[in-house]
Motif scaffolding. Structure first.
Motif, short mmCIF file in Angstrom:
data_model
loop_
_atom_site.label_atom_id
_atom_site.label_comp_id
_atom_site.label_asym_id
_atom_site.label_seq_id
_atom_site.Cartn_x
_atom_site.Cartn_y
_atom_site.Cartn_z
N ALA A 72 2.45 -0.96 -17.68
CA ALA A 72 1.16 -0.61 -16.98
C ALA A 72 1.22 -0.55 -15.35
CB ALA A 72 0.09 -1.88 -17.31
N ILE A 73 1.93 -1.44 -14.83
CA ILE A 73 1.94 -1.44 -13.45
C ILE A 73 2.98 -0.37 -12.67
CG2 ILE A 73 1.48 -3.86 -13.07
CD1 ILE A 73 4.38 -4.23 -12.38
N ASN A 74 3.54 0.50 -13.84
CA ASN A 74 4.28 1.72 -13.50
C ASN A 74 3.76 2.99 -13.97
OD1 ASN A 74 7.23 1.20 -12.20
ND2 ASN A 74 7.02 -0.54 -13.62
N GLY A 75 2.46 2.77 -14.29
CA GLY A 75 1.73 3.82 -14.65
C GLY A 75 2.15 4.44 -15.93
N LEU A 76 2.77 3.71 -16.90
CA LEU A 76 3.43 4.36 -18.04
C LEU A 76 2.86 3.85 -19.34
CD1 LEU A 76 7.19 3.83 -17.44
CD2 LEU A 76 5.71 5.91 -17.04
N TYR A 77 1.66 3.11 -19.22
CA TYR A 77 1.12 2.46 -20.40
C TYR A 77 -0.35 3.04 -20.40
CZ TYR A 77 -0.09 -1.11 -23.70
OH TYR A 77 -0.19 -2.09 -25.15
N GLU A 78 -0.74 3.90 -21.45
CA GLU A 78 -2.09 4.95 -21.58
C GLU A 78 -3.21 3.95 -21.60
OE1 GLU A 78 -4.27 7.90 -21.01
OE2 GLU A 78 -2.14 7.74 -20.71
N ALA A 79 -2.92 2.88 -22.50
CA ALA A 79 -4.10 1.79 -22.71
C ALA A 79 -4.57 1.45 -21.51
CB ALA A 79 -3.69 0.92 -23.70
N ALA A 80 -3.79 0.89 -20.54
CA ALA A 80 -4.16 0.66 -19.02
C ALA A 80 -4.91 1.61 -18.31
CB ALA A 80 -3.03 -0.19 -18.43
N ASN A 81 -4.38 2.77 -18.30
CA ASN A 81 -4.88 3.97 -17.70
C ASN A 81 -6.28 4.21 -18.04
OD1 ASN A 81 -2.24 3.94 -16.29
ND2 ASN A 81 -1.53 5.60 -17.68
N LYS A 82 -6.42 4.06 -19.44
CA LYS A 82 -7.61 4.57 -19.86
C LYS A 82 -8.68 3.44 -19.62
CE LYS A 82 -9.84 5.45 -24.64
NZ LYS A 82 -9.64 5.60 -25.96
N MET A 83 -8.28 2.33 -19.93
CA MET A 83 -9.21 1.09 -19.41
C MET A 83 -9.88 1.29 -18.03
SD MET A 83 -8.61 -3.21 -19.86
CE MET A 83 -7.55 -3.14 -18.31
N MET A 84 -8.99 1.50 -17.07
CA MET A 84 -9.39 1.61 -15.64
C MET A 84 -10.21 2.67 -15.53
SD MET A 84 -6.09 1.29 -13.14
CE MET A 84 -7.42 1.83 -11.85
N LYS A 85 -10.21 3.98 -16.16
CA LYS A 85 -10.94 5.12 -16.23
C LYS A 85 -12.51 4.53 -16.72
CE LYS A 85 -7.26 8.66 -16.11
NZ LYS A 85 -6.84 9.63 -17.09
N GLU A 86 -12.19 3.80 -17.91
CA GLU A 86 -13.59 3.59 -18.69
C GLU A 86 -14.48 2.60 -17.75
OE1 GLU A 86 -12.30 2.01 -22.21
OE2 GLU A 86 -12.05 3.86 -23.37
N GLN A 87 -13.68 1.59 -17.03
CA GLN A 87 -14.40 0.64 -16.34
C GLN A 87 -14.68 1.12 -14.97
OE1 GLN A 87 -12.18 -2.97 -16.72
NE2 GLN A 87 -12.54 -3.17 -18.73
N GLY A 88 -14.28 2.23 -14.55
CA GLY A 88 -14.46 2.73 -13.12
C GLY A 88 -13.68 2.01 -12.18
N GLU A 89 -12.59 1.33 -12.51
CA GLU A 89 -12.11 0.52 -11.29
C GLU A 89 -11.07 1.19 -10.56
OE1 GLU A 89 -12.46 -2.68 -11.33
OE2 GLU A 89 -13.63 -3.39 -13.14
N GLU A 90 -10.77 0.72 -9.46
CA GLU A 90 -9.97 1.55 -8.51
C GLU A 90 -8.64 0.67 -8.56
OE1 GLU A 90 -11.57 1.65 -4.74
OE2 GLU A 90 -13.43 2.87 -5.23
N ALA A 91 -8.48 -0.31 -9.22
CA ALA A 91 -7.25 -1.09 -9.07
C ALA A 91 -7.20 -1.82 -10.52
CB ALA A 91 -7.18 -2.21 -7.88
N PHE A 92 -5.96 -2.10 -10.71
CA PHE A 92 -5.60 -2.61 -11.91
C PHE A 92 -4.83 -4.04 -11.84
CE2 PHE A 92 -2.14 -3.37 -15.47
CZ PHE A 92 -3.14 -3.28 -16.31
N CYS A 93 -5.23 -5.07 -12.71
CA CYS A 93 -4.72 -6.44 -12.56
C CYS A 93 -3.99 -6.64 -13.91
CB CYS A 93 -6.04 -7.35 -12.55
SG CYS A 93 -5.21 -9.30 -12.72
N PRO A 94 -2.92 -6.78 -14.22
CA PRO A 94 -2.12 -6.96 -15.48
C PRO A 94 -2.24 -8.37 -15.95
CG PRO A 94 -0.47 -6.96 -13.56
CD PRO A 94 -1.73 -6.71 -12.99
N GLY A 95 -1.67 -8.53 -17.00
CA GLY A 95 -1.41 -9.84 -17.60
C GLY A 95 -2.21 -9.83 -18.73
N LEU A 96 -1.69 -10.37 -20.02
CA LEU A 96 -2.09 -10.26 -21.56
C LEU A 96 -2.37 -11.59 -22.01
CD1 LEU A 96 -0.14 -7.29 -22.84
CD2 LEU A 96 -2.71 -7.36 -22.48
N GLU A 97 -1.75 -12.70 -21.40
CA GLU A 97 -2.08 -13.78 -21.92
C GLU A 97 -2.05 -15.01 -20.88
OE1 GLU A 97 1.22 -14.34 -24.67
OE2 GLU A 97 2.79 -13.49 -23.38
#
Length: 218
Positions: free
Chosen positions: A60-85
């Protein structure tokens, strides 16, 4: 009363989180300070004591995880915070949250966003931490454990006596899969990619009296 106390506490608390806006790897993560969220409805505010690090976070933090990229676009976020658990202790609850109280030790999963010192999430995705577990142990369970369980049991219908081939058996999902095989009474063959991992698996399962029926170094 609990909701009012949580709101007052949130207003006085600051949290730290790690996020990336450039998706150029771990070095692009930057720490930001913001106000703690206030739990509403069935939400629980958790002070994070440990987090899990997974391949999905790295992708995700390398821009290779499409689900994370899609989530950012859906939520209109300018930055991404990782972490699933994550794992931690309850420090506030919403008015409809009844399963946990302040001070309870809990662990859970999130749709990313766990790389922070406090997280607000629905109580349905939380579970109590067994007394004998550390925060680190609890935070490392869900992603690999549920992945292995879903593949083996829900999709593969593994049961007592099943013969199971586990690839990458010394990794997170692999060791979880072998533990599930042990619990179910399956006959497992483990495949690893380096010779020293054979000894690692033998040692890991030696005390239980169970081990893979075959260990393959390929």
């Amino acid at each position: 009363a609990a909701a009012a106390a949580a709101a007052a506490a949130a207003e006085s608390m600051q949290i730290k989180l790690w996020e990336t806006a450039t998706f150029k790897g771990i070095s692009s993560l930057a720490m930001r300070t913001t106000s703690a969220p206030m739990p509403t409805d069935d939400q629980v505010l958790v002070r994070v004591r440990a987090i899990g690090l997974n391949y999905a976070d790295i992708f995700a933090i390398n821009g290779l995880y499409e689900a994370a990229n899609k989530m950012m676009k859906e939520q209109g976020e300018e930055a991404f915070c990782p972490g699933l658990e994550f794992a931690g202790e309850v420090c506030g609850t919403g008015p409809a949250a009844t399963a946990f109280k302040r001070g309870d030790r809990v662990f859970g999963f999130s749709r990313f966003g766990a790389y922070r010192t406090m997280i607000c999430t629905r109580e349905a995705v939380l579970r109590p931490i067994p007394a004998s577990w550390s925060y680190e142990q609890a935070a490392a369970l869900l992603v690999t454990g549920l992945t292995a369980w879903h593949g083996l049991v829900e999709l593969g219908a593994a049961r007592r006596g099943s013969r199971v081939l586990v690839h990458s058996a010394a990794g997170g999902v692999g060791t979880a899969a072998l533990s599930i095989c042990r619990a179910l009474g399956c006959e497992a063959t483990a495949v690893v990619g380096a010779e020293h991992k054979v000894a690692f698996l033998q040692q890991r399962f030696a005390s239980s009296g169970w081990g893979p029926a075959g260990l393959v170094w390929a």
